[in-house]
Design a protein around this motif. Structure first.
Motif, mmCIF file in Angstrom:
data_model
loop_
_atom_site.group_PDB
_atom_site.id
_atom_site.type_symbol
_atom_site.label_atom_id
_atom_site.label_comp_id
_atom_site.label_asym_id
_atom_site.label_seq_id
_atom_site.Cartn_x
_atom_site.Cartn_y
_atom_site.Cartn_z
ATOM 1 N N VAL A 298 0.851 -1.191 0.000
ATOM 2 C CA VAL A 298 0.000 0.000 0.000
ATOM 3 C C VAL A 298 0.883 1.235 0.000
ATOM 4 C CG1 VAL A 298 -1.766 1.278 1.277
ATOM 5 C CG2 VAL A 298 -1.840 -1.218 1.233
ATOM 6 N N THR A 299 0.590 2.184 -0.901
ATOM 7 C CA THR A 299 1.412 3.393 -0.983
ATOM 8 C C THR A 299 0.772 4.584 -0.271
ATOM 9 O OG1 THR A 299 0.388 3.948 -3.116
ATOM 10 C CG2 THR A 299 2.441 2.699 -3.165
ATOM 11 N N LYS A 300 -0.567 4.559 -0.110
ATOM 12 C CA LYS A 300 -1.233 5.711 0.502
ATOM 13 C C LYS A 300 -2.560 5.265 1.097
ATOM 14 C CE LYS A 300 -2.937 10.368 -0.659
ATOM 15 N NZ LYS A 300 -3.146 11.322 -1.764
ATOM 16 N N VAL A 314 -2.792 1.671 -4.203
ATOM 17 C CA VAL A 314 -1.772 0.632 -4.375
ATOM 18 C C VAL A 314 -1.122 0.804 -5.738
ATOM 19 C CG1 VAL A 314 -3.013 -1.006 -2.900
ATOM 20 C CG2 VAL A 314 -3.437 -1.010 -5.367
ATOM 21 N N PRO A 315 0.092 0.299 -5.910
ATOM 22 C CA PRO A 315 0.712 0.336 -7.243
ATOM 23 C C PRO A 315 -0.153 -0.408 -8.255
ATOM 24 C CG PRO A 315 2.324 -0.245 -5.555
ATOM 25 C CD PRO A 315 0.990 -0.265 -4.895
ATOM 26 N N ASP A 316 -0.072 0.008 -9.520
ATOM 27 C CA ASP A 316 -0.916 -0.576 -10.568
ATOM 28 C C ASP A 316 -0.791 -2.100 -10.630
ATOM 29 O OD1 ASP A 316 -1.086 2.086 -10.936
ATOM 30 O OD2 ASP A 316 -0.846 2.062 -13.112
ATOM 31 N N LEU A 321 -3.682 -8.258 -6.605
ATOM 32 C CA LEU A 321 -3.246 -8.908 -5.365
ATOM 33 C C LEU A 321 -3.980 -8.321 -4.171
ATOM 34 C CD1 LEU A 321 -1.265 -11.008 -4.292
ATOM 35 C CD2 LEU A 321 0.412 -9.177 -3.995
ATOM 36 N N ALA A 322 -4.182 -7.004 -4.172
ATOM 37 C CA ALA A 322 -4.877 -6.345 -3.055
ATOM 38 C C ALA A 322 -6.343 -6.759 -3.003
ATOM 39 C CB ALA A 322 -4.767 -4.824 -3.199
ATOM 40 N N LEU A 344 -7.806 2.036 -4.987
ATOM 41 C CA LEU A 344 -7.460 2.733 -6.229
ATOM 42 C C LEU A 344 -6.022 2.416 -6.596
ATOM 43 C CD1 LEU A 344 -8.828 6.317 -5.424
ATOM 44 C CD2 LEU A 344 -9.966 4.577 -6.783
ATOM 45 N N THR A 345 -5.754 2.418 -7.886
ATOM 46 C CA THR A 345 -4.357 2.312 -8.323
ATOM 47 C C THR A 345 -3.754 3.713 -8.308
ATOM 48 O OG1 THR A 345 -4.897 2.620 -10.654
ATOM 49 C CG2 THR A 345 -4.928 0.358 -9.797
#
Length: 539
Positions: A298-300, A314-316, A321-322, A344-345
């Motif tokens: 998770v990035t944010k 999450v990254p594209d 996977l998420a 969201l990507t």
């Protein structure tokens, strides 16, 4: 069926034998016998009579008596008599006295004896049911072992020693098959007392079943050093469990996994190979969610406490996977955290932010008559509305590169002028809709709010005062376990529940519906309630 001296003690022996067999109190069996004899006697002498039977607990001797009450005025001659009539039986009778006449020994006959037998059997069954209920009601929430007695329409009937329990088809793990004589381990989900006897309902799909299995396998959980804070299951497929350690020297995840995975593997084997993700629990909801979405990165994270929703970026390449197969990963993470999750990507979020940037830039260009560069500079610095530009401290505009004092003052003047025009149009629109002056003059409502209220047919201060806070600010309703959004009249204008409540109470105060004293008393009561809750929590 006359009771002779030869079989008086046999009554006590029978009662003791039945009590041992059914594991109930012998006195309950004797009481059932007494009731059966009394019923048999009534069938011979008359059903309206008050006939009582008493079996001596030591000798086994049966005594039958007829009882009548002394009353002022007789209503039922079978069970009552006057004071005058009672004088023939006892000295100085008073109202409320009981006249007891002993009945002679009698042969009840075959039909009466059969009736007595049925009463005894019924009473013994009732006592047995009560005993079963008392035994199992305190075991609700435990794991129990039993033998499969039979399978009916997919429901498994389990012999649990002193009774039967049922594990319904929907409480069994998918593709799980049981046959007569198989051993089964399940969680006692509910114990109900019903007319047909105690009903014990078992479950192998309940989240609590997994928690109890870990409690059996992990000594630290049993001792309270590690606590299971949350469990989410897709029975037979995958599960997530959140754990916390109250001892800094013990890793909660490692303790639950065990040496070479021995502890978790024991639970997995019991649950037909269900894959289990063990996650460190955290009081911070976003941090816990990041852990819960593993193995995805998770990035944010953006949390909306009021809506109990959380937005995850999450990254594209991590999106599938998420989400997991058929949405399993995100669904279990949502159950574990108790939050609705939007994923969201990075590309989706970037596109959305770009659109917001363009919309806000266009707003400043159209309303303040500035060029694109100036509008984009304002948006880049975090300005999202005309009000922010118009009434912010001028120093916050001066920090923008390229803005001097004259530029900042000119921008604020244009913003205020544009706001005045928009407000004037809004008030005119509200008046056309029939919004009364009393509501227009009410302090705290902007012209845009008046328009929104008018569209919802709230046109007087009385109408406004009758509104509920959630009608203005919006909220959520839970129906069948699913949360549904209720749109608020002023929600789009960033009015929250607390602000809505303050406005409504101010309107009621202005109308005289409540007084300042009443509001102060209500506030004091709420504070006392919160204080008591806090003390209970600390205790």
């Amino acid at each position: 069926m006359a009771i002779t001296s030869a079989n008086r003690l046999e009554l006590l022996q029978i009662a003791d034998s039945v009590a041992r067999e059914k594991m109930i109190d012998p006195d309950l069996v004797l009481q059932a016998m007494e009731e059966s004899y009394a019923k048999a006697a009534k069938s011979k002498y008359g059903a309206d009579l008050d006939i009582r039977a008493n079996i001596d607990r030591k000798s086994g001797e049966l005594q039958m008596t007829r009882v009548r009450e002394v009353v002022q005025e007789v209503e039922d001659y079978s069970t009552q008599m006057t004071v005058e009539e009672a004088k023939a039986h006892i000295d100085n009778p008073e109202v409320g006295s009981l006249i007891i006449d002993e009945l002679p020994p009698m042969d009840f006959g075959r039909i009466a004896a059969q009736s007595a037998k049925q009463v005894i059997l019924q009473k013994v069954r009732e006592a047995e049911r009560d005993r079963q209920y008392e035994e199992f009601k305190d075991r609700q929430g435990e794991i129990i072992n039993g033998l499969v007695k039979r399978v009916e329409y997919g429901n498994v009937i389990v012999d649990v020693g002193r009774g039967e329990a049922v594990c319904r088809r929907d409480q069994l793990i998918n593709r799980e098959m049981f046959r007569n004589g198989d051993r089964i381990r399940a969680y006692i989900k509910e114990v109900r007392s019903e007319t047909r006897g105690p009903q014990i309902f078992l479950s192998r799909t309940a989240p609590e079943f997994m928690a109890e299995l870990f409690k059996m396998e992990v000594p630290e959980i049993y001792d309270g050093i590690i606590e299971i804070k949350a469990v989410a299951r897709d029975p037979g497929s995958r599960a997530k469990i959140g754990v916390i350690s109250y001892d800094n020297s013990i890793d909660p995840v490692g303790a639950c996994v065990g040496m070479r995975g021995s502890r978790v593997q024991a639970v997995v084997n019991e649950l037909q190979g269900e894959k289990i993700d063990i996650i460190p629990w955290n009081e911070d909801a976003p941090t816990f969610l990041v852990n819960a979405l593993q193995p995805a990165e998770v990035t944010k994270v953006v949390l909306d406490d009021d809506a109990e929703r959380i937005e995850v970026v999450v990254p594209d390449e991590q999106l599938s996977l998420a989400i997991g197969r058929r949405g399993q990963n995100v669904r279990l993470a949502s159950q574990l955290t108790g939050l609705d999750i939007d994923i969201l990507t990075e590309a989706d979020e970037s596109e959305r932010r770009q659109k917001e940037f363009e919309v806000r830039s266009k707003l400043f260009m159209d309303t303040m008559n500035v060029d694109e560069v100036v509008a984009q500079l304002l948006v880049s610095e975090g300005f999202a509305s005309l009000e922010e530009v118009a009434y912010v401290e001028i120093d916050e505009l001066l920090v923008i590169e390229g803005f001097d004092q004259d530029t900042a003052e000119e921008l604020q003047a244009r913003a205020r002028e544009s706001l005045d025009e928009l407000n004037a149009k809004a008030i005119a629109e509200a008046r056309e809709m029939g919004v009364e002056q009393s509501l227009i003059d009410f302090e705290g409502l902007s012209p845009q709010m008046l328009v929104a209220l008018g569209k919802d047919d709230v046109k007087t201060i009385e109408d406004f005062a009758t509104c509920a806070d959630w009608e203005l600010a919006g909220g959520y309703t839970t129906v069948n376990g699913e949360r549904h959004k209720d749109d608020g009249i002023l929600e789009q204008l960033d009015v929250n529940l607390e602000e809505a409540q303050e406005l409504i109470m101010a309107a009621r105060l202005q109308l005289g519906w409540v007084t300042e004293e009443q509001l102060a008393e209500d506030a004091a009561t709420e504070e006392d309630g919160e204080g008591e809750t806090s003390q209970e929590t600390e205790a």
